[in-house]
Enzyme design. Structure first.
Site, PDB file in Angstrom:
ATOM      1  N   HIS A 114      32.645  27.168  45.747  1.00 28.91           N
ATOM      2  CA  HIS A 114      33.797  27.424  46.629  1.00 28.91           C
ATOM      3  C   HIS A 114      34.396  26.127  47.169  1.00 28.91           C
ATOM      4  CE1 HIS A 114      33.049  31.779  46.632  1.00 28.91           C
ATOM      5  NE2 HIS A 114      31.770  31.477  46.732  1.00 28.91           N
ATOM      6  N   ASN A 165      33.913  38.201  48.444  1.00 28.25           N
ATOM      7  CA  ASN A 165      34.631  37.786  47.245  1.00 28.25           C
ATOM      8  C   ASN A 165      35.746  38.774  46.936  1.00 28.25           C
ATOM      9  OD1 ASN A 165      32.945  35.545  46.717  1.00 28.25           O
ATOM     10  ND2 ASN A 165      31.501  36.785  45.565  1.00 28.25           N
ATOM     11  N   HIS A 196      28.843  31.711  57.572  1.00 30.49           N
ATOM     12  CA  HIS A 196      27.417  32.039  57.465  1.00 30.49           C
ATOM     13  C   HIS A 196      27.262  33.551  57.635  1.00 30.49           C
ATOM     14  CE1 HIS A 196      23.192  32.193  57.839  1.00 30.49           C
ATOM     15  NE2 HIS A 196      23.074  31.959  59.132  1.00 30.49           N
TER      16      HIS A 196
END
Length: 712
Positions: free
Chosen positions: A85, A157, A349
């Site tokens: 990413h 995603n 996170h």
């Protein structure tokens, strides 16, 4: 000596930006906002162009503290890029809860009418920071909610399933997908041996790979992608009752993709295509929107639903079995002001949770809960990355964490431990009645320590077959083409043959067509093909959607009626789209009247920039239409009847299924390009207004997919 002056408004590379400080940043503390240039410590500088020397031609002196500070900081400007990413684009926005989730979650930001600031980062997975946007790849869709109960990160995603079922294999799939270690190529793509070697040996990757080979792997825009939380999460209500859920982001503009040739052309013409598209849409006021939705499942002991293991990240639950319930609206309404400070330093996170949202025992999620925290410490230089403005919570922080690199908080008190009496016992622990985050007390069954997966994880082909059967014929053709292209880039014959064996267990037609493209025999399936009911929700095609933010090229020349061009331009703007005028040369049209700015020329325009084209008539060729000046003109010599570059624009747009409209003799130019006026997506009108209306109607379906009947 410098003179007092007011700092200029901040500028971007392509126009002024609205003044907006990064989320959580005090404008008075942002750098480069004062009247005088200073050192990093605030001392004003009279000169920054010359080193301190012993005389004008003498040696540079070691005591030049400004030189050392400036060069040292430059030497350390780069931080390690993300392993995955790395290539990202981001924007600020707001999320507004509908209140429909309050029955299943006590999370405060989901309550009706509550508005929560958000920061969203989109990204590709495999490429480096300098790679192109439109490569075939999975896209990251990570959202940071700055709630008043703490920060919640939904890190997902644009594909609802993942390559692997257990995080211990994450280094393997990424190493396989990254460039070959001996030569560091190919960059940002999966069309090479190591990737296909791994996924053909590790058939749990089949489902995700099939999604990647579909149109989902080459989105038209970041604004037109679905987002998925991938994992199953647990929601907890005010009575501590729990359900299992999967998160979905549904774009208001619909889910749309590029065609493969278009994606390849964009990689060369504008490798920043997606980043530019997002920035320009927000800058123009066409704010992209997504609705957040959840699929809700009973929190049963086996954590299964309709025979689908909810802890398996390679599986999805069809929306026909569990409808997506919409719980809020996200609007991205402000661009970043500094790429590094915001987009590059933002740290997500999955363990950033708030009361009412909890994790499950998904073995891939378990590894991510460790990995994301660990990588931020390495990438951002220490454990205090949460104090960087873009990461700073909007809820009060009252921790007992101390020191470490880049510590900017000024902690008070003498007792950074708990319990204590020297600070009066502060800070106190919170109870459930004060919105404390508490883990759901899920029962853990008695078991032995093993390195195994449940039997339900062993079915690697039912869901890929479900996905294939849910595609329209056009989408199936694109999947066949993608597999054929990727595998023809592989050198190892065994890898190609093994992948065909995998495809045979999905569908015989898919396998046979790819085998034909590879010049290999199609193997038979090694297991019975599963009977599946298609899930229409998995297909991108067949609906109509808003055309907000679409880019329309208006092709004209000095001989065309400027009034018609003005009318078309205004009609495109009124439809919420972006008009770009294309003419033989730069400058303006009708300079003696109301001048019309020209944004592109025949030499600089390419069809991939536009969602649709409008022709203002049968246009003359530009004076530069010859191959020595512009290779796109081929062997043409001016003046010829039609400019070869315009014909190229038209034929490419036609080949990519785009809408093409026109008025005032445009039919003749289309016929010169070999395009019939009666073909799908061709929108001619008696005047500019009618032509724009017809193009808007054609754009609602995204592309004229029935222009090319599929064979599959």
């Amino acid at each position: 000596m410098g003179t007092e002056h007011t700092p200029a408004e901040p500028q971007s590379g392509e126009g002024a930006l609205p003044g907006k400080p990064p989320t959580g940043t005090d404008r008075t503390r942002t750098a480069q906002g004062g009247a005088y240039l200073t050192t990093a410590q605030g001392a004003r500088l009279p000169d920054t162009d010359h080193s301190l020397k012993a005389g004008a031609r003498g040696p540079v002196l070691l005591q030049d503290h400004h030189l050392r500070e400036k060069i040292t900081h430059f030497d350390h400007e780069r931080i390690p890029e993300r392993v995955v990413h790395a290539r990202g684009a981001a924007a600020h926005g707001v999320f507004k809860g509908y209140g429909t989730a309050r029955a299943v979650s006590k999370a405060g930001f989901l309550a009706e009418g509550v508005e929560t600031p958000v920061f969203v980062r989109f990204s590709t997975v495999l490429g480096s920071r300098g790679s192109a946007d439109t490569v075939r790849d999975t896209r990251g869709f990570a959202t940071k909610f700055y709630t008043n109960e703490g920060t919640f990160d939904l890190v997902g995603n644009n594909i609802p399933v993942f390559f692997i079922q257990d995080a211990v294999k994450f280094p393997d799939i990424i190493h396989a997908g990254k460039p070959h270690p001996d030569r560091d190529i190919p960059q940002a793509q999966s069309a090479h041996d190591t990737f296909w070697d791994f996924v053909s040996l590790h058939t749990e990757a089949t489902h995700h790979t099939l999604w990647n080979m579909s149109d989902r792997g080459i989105p038209r825009s970041l604004r037109m992608m679905e987002g998925f939380g991938v994992h199953t999460f647990r929601l907890v209500d005010a009575h501590d009752e729990s359900v299992l859920v999967k998160f979905h982001w549904k774009p208001k503009l619909g889910v749309h993709s590029l065609v493969w040739e278009e994606a390849q052309l964009i990689c060369g013409m504008d490798p920043d295509f997606h980043r530019r598209d997002l920035f320009d849409a927000i800058e123009s006021g066409a704010f992209p929107e997504w609705e957040l939705g959840i699929q809700v499942f009973p929190d049963t002991e086996d954590q299964m639903f309709e025979g689908i293991d909810l802890l398996d990240p390679t599986k999805l639950v069809p929306e026909e079995l569990a409808p997506v319930q919409l719980i809020g609206l996200m609007t991205l309404n402000a661009n970043t002001e500094n790429y590094f400070a915001e987009t590059e330093q933002v740290a997500f996170h999955p363990g950033h949770l708030v009361p009412g949202i909890d994790v499950t025992d998904d073995p891939l999620l378990a590894g991510r809960l460790f990995s994301y925290l660990d990588t931020q410490i390495s990438r951002l230089g220490g454990p205090n990355f949460g104090q960087i403005p873009i990461n700073r919570p909007h809820a009060p922080v009252n921790d007992m964490l101390r020191d470490g690199m880049h510590q900017s908080a000024v902690h008070t008190g003498v007792a950074p431990y708990h319990p204590n009496s020297l600070d009066g016992g502060c800070p106190f622990l919170a109870g459930a009645d004060t919105s404390a985050f508490t883990e759901t007390p899920v029962k853990v069954p008695a078991a032995s320590k093993v390195r195994e997966a449940p039997t339900s994880f062993c079915d690697h082909f039912t869901q890929p077959r479900l996905f294939w059967l849910s595609m329209t014929p056009t989408e199936r053709e694109h999947i066949i083409a993608a597999y054929t292209f990727e595998l023809n880039k592989c050198q190892e014959q065994a890898v190609k043959e093994r992948t065909l064996s995998v495809l045979a267990n999905i569908d015989p037609h898919l396998c046979a067509e790819v085998a034909t493209g590879l010049g290999l025999p199609a193997p038979a399936a090694t297991m019975p093909l599963v009977a599946c009911d298609p899930s229409p929700a998995l297909s991108q095609l067949g609906g109509t959607w808003p055309t907000d933010g679409r880019v329309v090229g208006i092709i004209t020349d000095p001989t065309a009626d400027p009034g018609g061009v003005r009318t078309a331009r205004r009609a495109v703007l009124d439809a919420g789209m972006v008009p770009l005028v294309i003419a033989p040369t730069g400058g303006t049209l009708d300079p003696d009247g109301d001048p019309i700015a020209i944004q592109r020329t025949f030499a600089t325009a390419r069809s991939v920039e536009f969602d649709a084209l409008l022709l203002s008539g049968d246009l003359e060729a530009g004076v530069d239409a010859y191959g020595a000046r512009d290779a796109k003109a081929g062997t043409a010599r001016p003046p010829q009847a039609a400019d070869p570059r315009v014909l190229l624009l038209l034929t490419e747009a036609y080949r990519h299924g785009k809408a093409v409209g026109g008025w005032n003799g445009a039919r003749q130019l289309l016929e010169t390009a070999g395009i019939g006026a009666a073909e799908p997506g061709i929108a001619l009108g008696e005047d500019a207004t009618a032509a724009v209306g017809a193009v808007v109607a054609a754009l609602a379906g995204h592309r004229a997919w029935d222009r090319f009947p599929p064979a599959a």
